[in-house]
Design a protein around this motif. Sequence first.
Motif, mmCIF file in Angstrom:
data_model
loop_
_atom_site.group_PDB
_atom_site.id
_atom_site.type_symbol
_atom_site.label_atom_id
_atom_site.label_comp_id
_atom_site.label_asym_id
_atom_site.label_seq_id
_atom_site.Cartn_x
_atom_site.Cartn_y
_atom_site.Cartn_z
ATOM 1 N N GLY A 137 0.789 -1.231 0.000
ATOM 2 C CA GLY A 137 0.000 0.000 0.000
ATOM 3 C C GLY A 137 0.814 1.270 0.000
ATOM 4 N N SER A 138 2.046 1.204 0.470
ATOM 5 C CA SER A 138 2.893 2.401 0.510
ATOM 6 C C SER A 138 3.879 2.469 -0.650
ATOM 7 C CB SER A 138 3.675 2.430 1.839
ATOM 8 O OG SER A 138 4.526 1.294 1.932
ATOM 9 N N TYR A 139 3.830 1.499 -1.531
ATOM 10 C CA TYR A 139 4.833 1.413 -2.601
ATOM 11 C C TYR A 139 4.603 2.386 -3.747
ATOM 12 C CZ TYR A 139 7.006 -2.830 -0.698
ATOM 13 O OH TYR A 139 7.675 -3.725 0.084
ATOM 14 N N HIS A 140 3.477 3.092 -3.730
ATOM 15 C CA HIS A 140 3.208 4.028 -4.826
ATOM 16 C C HIS A 140 4.240 5.143 -4.888
ATOM 17 C CE1 HIS A 140 1.709 6.942 -1.890
ATOM 18 N NE2 HIS A 140 1.083 5.919 -1.304
ATOM 19 N N SER A 141 4.931 5.384 -3.779
ATOM 20 C CA SER A 141 5.920 6.460 -3.739
ATOM 21 C C SER A 141 7.302 6.012 -4.201
ATOM 22 C CB SER A 141 6.005 7.031 -2.317
ATOM 23 O OG SER A 141 6.390 6.025 -1.397
ATOM 24 N N LYS A 142 7.467 4.727 -4.490
ATOM 25 C CA LYS A 142 8.768 4.216 -4.930
ATOM 26 C C LYS A 142 8.933 4.479 -6.424
ATOM 27 C CE LYS A 142 10.221 0.328 -3.088
ATOM 28 N NZ LYS A 142 10.326 -1.076 -2.599
ATOM 29 N N THR A 143 9.791 5.421 -6.753
ATOM 30 C CA THR A 143 9.935 5.840 -8.150
ATOM 31 C C THR A 143 10.490 4.734 -9.046
ATOM 32 O OG1 THR A 143 12.127 6.737 -7.642
ATOM 33 C CG2 THR A 143 10.255 8.244 -7.474
ATOM 34 N N ASP A 144 11.254 3.828 -8.462
ATOM 35 C CA ASP A 144 11.881 2.773 -9.258
ATOM 36 C C ASP A 144 10.979 1.566 -9.461
ATOM 37 O OD1 ASP A 144 14.075 1.370 -10.550
ATOM 38 O OD2 ASP A 144 14.221 0.191 -8.700
ATOM 39 N N SER A 145 9.808 1.547 -8.824
ATOM 40 C CA SER A 145 8.972 0.344 -8.828
ATOM 41 C C SER A 145 7.718 0.497 -9.676
ATOM 42 C CB SER A 145 8.567 -0.014 -7.395
ATOM 43 O OG SER A 145 9.698 -0.345 -6.627
ATOM 44 N N LEU A 146 7.351 -0.595 -10.322
ATOM 45 C CA LEU A 146 6.077 -0.714 -11.023
ATOM 46 C C LEU A 146 5.312 -1.841 -10.353
ATOM 47 C CD1 LEU A 146 4.353 0.270 -13.442
ATOM 48 C CD2 LEU A 146 5.354 -1.603 -14.773
ATOM 49 N N ILE A 147 4.088 -1.557 -9.905
ATOM 50 C CA ILE A 147 3.311 -2.526 -9.136
ATOM 51 C C ILE A 147 2.233 -3.135 -10.034
ATOM 52 C CG2 ILE A 147 1.945 -2.925 -7.059
ATOM 53 C CD1 ILE A 147 4.862 -1.997 -6.597
ATOM 54 N N LEU A 148 2.193 -4.461 -10.067
ATOM 55 C CA LEU A 148 1.232 -5.197 -10.887
ATOM 56 C C LEU A 148 0.470 -6.183 -10.006
ATOM 57 C CD1 LEU A 148 4.301 -5.253 -12.433
ATOM 58 C CD2 LEU A 148 2.753 -5.620 -14.375
ATOM 59 N N SER A 149 -0.707 -6.567 -10.459
ATOM 60 C CA SER A 149 -1.526 -7.524 -9.724
ATOM 61 C C SER A 149 -1.828 -8.716 -10.606
ATOM 62 C CB SER A 149 -2.835 -6.863 -9.270
ATOM 63 O OG SER A 149 -3.634 -7.768 -8.548
ATOM 64 N N ALA A 150 -1.576 -9.932 -10.087
ATOM 65 C CA ALA A 150 -1.852 -11.170 -10.819
ATOM 66 C C ALA A 150 -3.181 -11.740 -10.339
ATOM 67 C CB ALA A 150 -0.731 -12.175 -10.578
ATOM 68 N N CYS A 151 -4.076 -12.084 -11.287
ATOM 69 C CA CYS A 151 -5.405 -12.582 -10.939
ATOM 70 C C CYS A 151 -5.722 -13.849 -11.722
ATOM 71 C CB CYS A 151 -6.481 -11.536 -11.237
ATOM 72 S SG CYS A 151 -6.265 -9.971 -10.379
ATOM 73 N N ILE A 152 -6.598 -14.651 -11.149
ATOM 74 C CA ILE A 152 -7.196 -15.788 -11.848
ATOM 75 C C ILE A 152 -8.704 -15.628 -11.705
ATOM 76 C CG2 ILE A 152 -7.514 -18.289 -11.884
ATOM 77 C CD1 ILE A 152 -4.715 -18.640 -10.859
ATOM 78 N N ASP A 153 -9.383 -15.515 -12.859
ATOM 79 C CA ASP A 153 -10.836 -15.304 -12.880
ATOM 80 C C ASP A 153 -11.240 -14.112 -12.015
ATOM 81 O OD1 ASP A 153 -11.165 -17.514 -14.546
ATOM 82 O OD2 ASP A 153 -11.372 -18.893 -12.841
ATOM 83 N N GLY A 154 -10.442 -13.048 -12.067
ATOM 84 C CA GLY A 154 -10.764 -11.825 -11.348
ATOM 85 C C GLY A 154 -10.384 -11.824 -9.882
ATOM 86 N N GLN A 155 -9.863 -12.935 -9.376
ATOM 87 C CA GLN A 155 -9.465 -13.022 -7.976
ATOM 88 C C GLN A 155 -7.962 -12.767 -7.837
ATOM 89 O OE1 GLN A 155 -11.568 -13.570 -5.303
ATOM 90 N NE2 GLN A 155 -13.204 -13.345 -6.843
ATOM 91 N N ARG A 156 -7.598 -11.822 -6.988
ATOM 92 C CA ARG A 156 -6.185 -11.522 -6.760
ATOM 93 C C ARG A 156 -5.475 -12.737 -6.151
ATOM 94 N NH1 ARG A 156 -8.985 -6.883 -5.531
ATOM 95 N NH2 ARG A 156 -8.159 -4.902 -6.339
ATOM 96 N N ILE A 157 -4.304 -13.044 -6.670
ATOM 97 C CA ILE A 157 -3.543 -14.150 -6.070
ATOM 98 C C ILE A 157 -2.153 -13.699 -5.606
ATOM 99 C CG2 ILE A 157 -4.769 -16.049 -7.195
ATOM 100 C CD1 ILE A 157 -2.563 -16.078 -9.318
ATOM 101 N N GLU A 158 -1.496 -12.813 -6.364
ATOM 102 C CA GLU A 158 -0.213 -12.291 -5.922
ATOM 103 C C GLU A 158 -0.031 -10.872 -6.439
ATOM 104 O OE1 GLU A 158 3.380 -14.519 -6.269
ATOM 105 O OE2 GLU A 158 2.475 -16.419 -5.636
ATOM 106 N N THR A 159 0.804 -10.107 -5.733
ATOM 107 C CA THR A 159 1.161 -8.746 -6.123
ATOM 108 C C THR A 159 2.631 -8.738 -6.504
ATOM 109 O OG1 THR A 159 -0.417 -7.918 -4.491
ATOM 110 C CG2 THR A 159 1.143 -6.327 -5.411
ATOM 111 N N ILE A 160 2.947 -8.111 -7.637
ATOM 112 C CA ILE A 160 4.312 -8.159 -8.166
ATOM 113 C C ILE A 160 4.913 -6.766 -8.157
ATOM 114 C CG2 ILE A 160 5.762 -8.855 -10.113
ATOM 115 C CD1 ILE A 160 2.179 -9.923 -10.247
ATOM 116 N N GLU A 161 6.186 -6.686 -7.760
ATOM 117 C CA GLU A 161 6.946 -5.455 -7.855
ATOM 118 C C GLU A 161 8.065 -5.650 -8.863
ATOM 119 O OE1 GLU A 161 9.739 -2.377 -5.215
ATOM 120 O OE2 GLU A 161 9.072 -4.294 -4.347
ATOM 121 N N VAL A 162 8.085 -4.792 -9.875
ATOM 122 C CA VAL A 162 9.122 -4.843 -10.909
ATOM 123 C C VAL A 162 10.023 -3.627 -10.754
ATOM 124 C CG1 VAL A 162 9.580 -4.708 -13.398
ATOM 125 C CG2 VAL A 162 7.723 -6.144 -12.548
#
Length: 423
Positions: A357-382
């Motif tokens: 939730g606080s990672y939006h301020s990280k300039t070097d990071s891109l936050i993605l969400s992995a889902c199966i059938d619309g259900q969140r399963i993992e959050t990815i930081e690139v």
Amino acid sequence: MKAKNKFQQQIVEASKTLPAISKTQAQWGYDNAIEHIGRRTDKGTITCTKCGHSWQGTGYLVDTLTDCICPNCKAKLTVKTTKQRVFNGSYYMTVVTTHKGYQVLRTVMIKSVGKVGKRCEYTHSEVMQRWIAPSGKHCTFAKLRQTMGTMYYDSWIFHTDMELRQENDVYNRIFTGEVYPRLKLIPEIKRTGFKNSFYGQKPLDMFRILLTDSRAETLLKTGYTNLLERIMDMGWKKIENYWQSIRICIRNGYKIEDATLWCDYIDNLRFFGKDLYNAKYVCPTNLHAEHDRYMRKKAKADAQAELEKQLEKEAEYREAKAKFFGLVFSDGLISVRVLESVADIVLEGKLMHHCVGSYHSKTDSLILSACIDGQRIETIEVSLYQLKVVQSRGVCNKNTEHHSRIINLVESNIPLIEERLAA
């Protein structure tokens, strides 16, 4: 240091006739201010380092004894299993007395040398005096201290004279130690209702507050001693935050059982703008229940304030990451998308119970969400700098059965992220 004003001159003159620490006072310190050791051998023989008496215990392997009473001198001993034969110690005691109309706090350092099989040897030296006037003004007499080549602030130079010293916070940090039980008090302190208990405070602090602030006297005389102790622990200036509410409690005969809980409760009432002059609020029938209820409200308010603070950064986030918005890729089962707002990232962290939730301020990071059938399963930081997956986390930071597959999916699509990064 020479006396700089009339008050200090009067104290200097009064100090010349102050009698020395008596033998009775010193002996009390030897008996009560020192931690005497019961030295125990591997075979269980215990030796009192106060009187030298030895007796047979049960051995350290089965004996869980940590303290005992010497059967010979009746001293309370701290039991230690050791081969050490000499036990040196330095301790403080405080004598509370009066002289020439002043309250005097006399700090005595006691040194002990205990040797196995011999009686303990003692010496003592008065190292500091705090003189307090009925007005609350005070000054300090002390021996010189060694200040070079030592990490200890109380390395007293014992052969030096007790003289008037410049006020220094070091003197406030000197340990009070045990207080000699025969206290002598000036009339001004007696009138405050002081009953020989310092409530966990240093004597100088307690006496000065009682002499300079009638509110402390009120708390003593009305029996609100736990509240007095709590506020002094916080810093006496905090009394301003509670005094009007305390007056309401006194007027209504409300007994505060838990001062810490009550002060927290009043702080929460103030936060929510409640009437601190109203007995309905400040004198709750069930303090614990009301305290917990307002703590829950405060937690929600804090969470909302934090969310609003984060959402204020929405424009900044959009400017930094807008080029990646709309990026989605899938392997047929798992779908991965870029989170496109601060609100989305905060929600992701809340639902997945991790700290993204606080990672939006990280300039070097891109936050993605992995889902199966619309259900969140993992959050990815690139990492946009390294162009690789830094981490991928499921609920409560746990990896799912799809963990490796998610990382492979994202890393195989890194070129898409790189294209947008270069755009």
